[in-house]
Design a protein around this motif. Structure first.
Motif, PDB file in Angstrom:
ATOM      1  N   ASN A 105      49.357 -57.374  17.408  1.00  0.00           N
ATOM      2  CA  ASN A 105      50.414 -56.517  17.956  1.00  0.00           C
ATOM      3  C   ASN A 105      51.340 -56.137  16.616  1.00  0.00           C
ATOM      4  N   TRP A 124      53.768 -54.339  16.418  1.00  0.00           N
ATOM      5  CA  TRP A 124      55.319 -54.101  16.908  1.00  0.00           C
ATOM      6  C   TRP A 124      56.184 -55.383  16.261  1.00  0.00           C
ATOM      7  N   ARG A 151      60.120 -48.141  19.965  1.00  0.00           N
ATOM      8  CA  ARG A 151      60.236 -47.981  21.554  1.00  0.00           C
ATOM      9  C   ARG A 151      61.278 -48.977  22.086  1.00  0.00           C
ATOM     10  N   THR A 209      62.271 -51.263  25.283  1.00  0.00           N
ATOM     11  CA  THR A 209      61.957 -52.001  26.607  1.00  0.00           C
ATOM     12  C   THR A 209      63.130 -52.714  27.024  1.00  0.00           C
ATOM     13  N   TYR A 253      60.369 -43.661  23.815  1.00  0.00           N
ATOM     14  CA  TYR A 253      59.894 -43.810  22.471  1.00  0.00           C
ATOM     15  C   TYR A 253      60.692 -42.617  21.549  1.00  0.00           C
ATOM     16  N   ASP A 279      49.514 -47.673  24.914  1.00  0.00           N
ATOM     17  CA  ASP A 279      50.272 -48.413  25.388  1.00  0.00           C
ATOM     18  C   ASP A 279      50.168 -48.393  27.040  1.00  0.00           C
TER      19      ASP A 279
END
Length: 315
Positions: A2, A4, A30, A32, A71, A115
């Motif tokens: 990952n 991110w 991004r 969430t 995003y 994604d």
């Protein structure tokens, strides 16, 4: 693995570096929400303008609340991507060919697809509106919808001034691309930022009051983009162009800085918008600032609802 990591905006926001051809880097962000990732609808990718980067947390929250994954990208040389760019000896926010930004957007679109999302709605502001228009024209298979927030389609000023500037920067852009040919005023930035009484808190290193120097090679690239828009594009997806209700003066008082477009000429946007493609709508946001998402609250809410209602109808 990952890639991110937690973003500078904090909880709910993550960022990852996009490795681009030639050693350049962009940054994808991004959002969430606390209750988990947003899925099932077309993702929205926000693209900022010149002397700018993504910091509009409320924009991400509004888009996600309507059910669209959100995003944003900090293009090469901007914002989160600036340090890597300048460390290589390049000037902040400087590029000689707008077409190179297609690499940034391709890389972002690839990650968004990975994604698990399908389709892509682009939301471009100012210079980002010019960049996303050119990208949607060049990549019809990748872009589902195009929303433009005060897109930069022409220089502000008289026809003769615009013509003389263009001729000069085409020459200077070839022989001395790094030559500084102009600088931005500080009024709009000071009207926005909390440190000078505005509503918005953002990093003044990435978005300084007076912006970054306008260099000949960059402005020549912009004018080539303007020429392409002026000749007409063939954007196949539906397009929404949002503008302020009035062009203002960059020397005006705070009310004018925040209630009109003091950076660009609204008439140019209206004149060139129909040439973008076959399905183009124009929405006027009365009392809107140059960045409509940073307008005073009534105009800001009108802008956000206009964009989201349009997406509901077209995506």
């Amino acid at each position: 693995m990952n890639d991110w990591t937690e973003d500078v905006l904090g909880a709910g926001f993550e960022a990852r570096t996009l490795r681009l051809p030639g050693g350049a880097e962009a940054t994808l962000i991004r959002y969430t929400p606390e209750d988990g990732p947003v899925t099932g609808r077309t993702p929205v990718l926000y693209v900022h303008g010149f002397t700018d980067y993504f910091f509009q947390r409320h924009l991400a929250e509004a888009v996600a609340a309507r059910g669209y994954p959100f995003y944003a990208v900090d293009l090469r040389g901007h914002g989160r991507s600036m340090d890597a760019w300048t460390a290589a000896g390049r000037d902040a926010n400087m590029i000689n060919r707008l077409e190179l930004y297609a690499q940034d957007l391709d890389a972002a679109a690839d990650v968004i697809a990975a994604d698990g999302h399908s389709g892509l709605a682009l939301l471009g502001h100012s210079t980002g509106g010019l960049i996303t228009s050119m990208y949607a024209n060049a990549r019809p298979d990748r872009v589902t919808a195009l929303v433009l927030n005060s897109p930069w389609f022409d220089l502000k000023g008289s026809w003769s001034d615009r013509t003389l500037v263009t001729q000069a920067v085409y020459v200077l852009g070839r022989v001395s691309p790094r030559l500084i040919v102009s600088r931005l005023g500080e009024g709009y930035g000071r009207a926005l930022h909390t440190s000078s009484g505005g509503e918005w808190d953002y990093d003044l290193r990435w978005k300084p009051y007076a912006g970054f120097p306008v260099r000949a090679g960059w402005l020549a690239a912009i004018r080539r983009g303007h020429r392409a828009v002026g000749r007409g594009l063939d954007v196949r997806c539906p397009v929404l162009v949002c503008t302020s209700g009035r062009t203002g003066s960059d020397a005006g008082e705070i009310a004018e800085q925040l209630g009109t477009d003091v950076v660009l000429d609204v008439a140019h946007m209206h004149a060139r918008a129909p040439g973008l493609g076959q399905t183009v709508e124009i929405a006027v946001i009365e009392g809107g600032a140059h960045d409509l998402a940073l307008s005073p609250k009534p105009a800001r809410e009108k802008y956000l609802s206009t964009v989201l209602d349009w997406l509901d109808a077209h995506v």
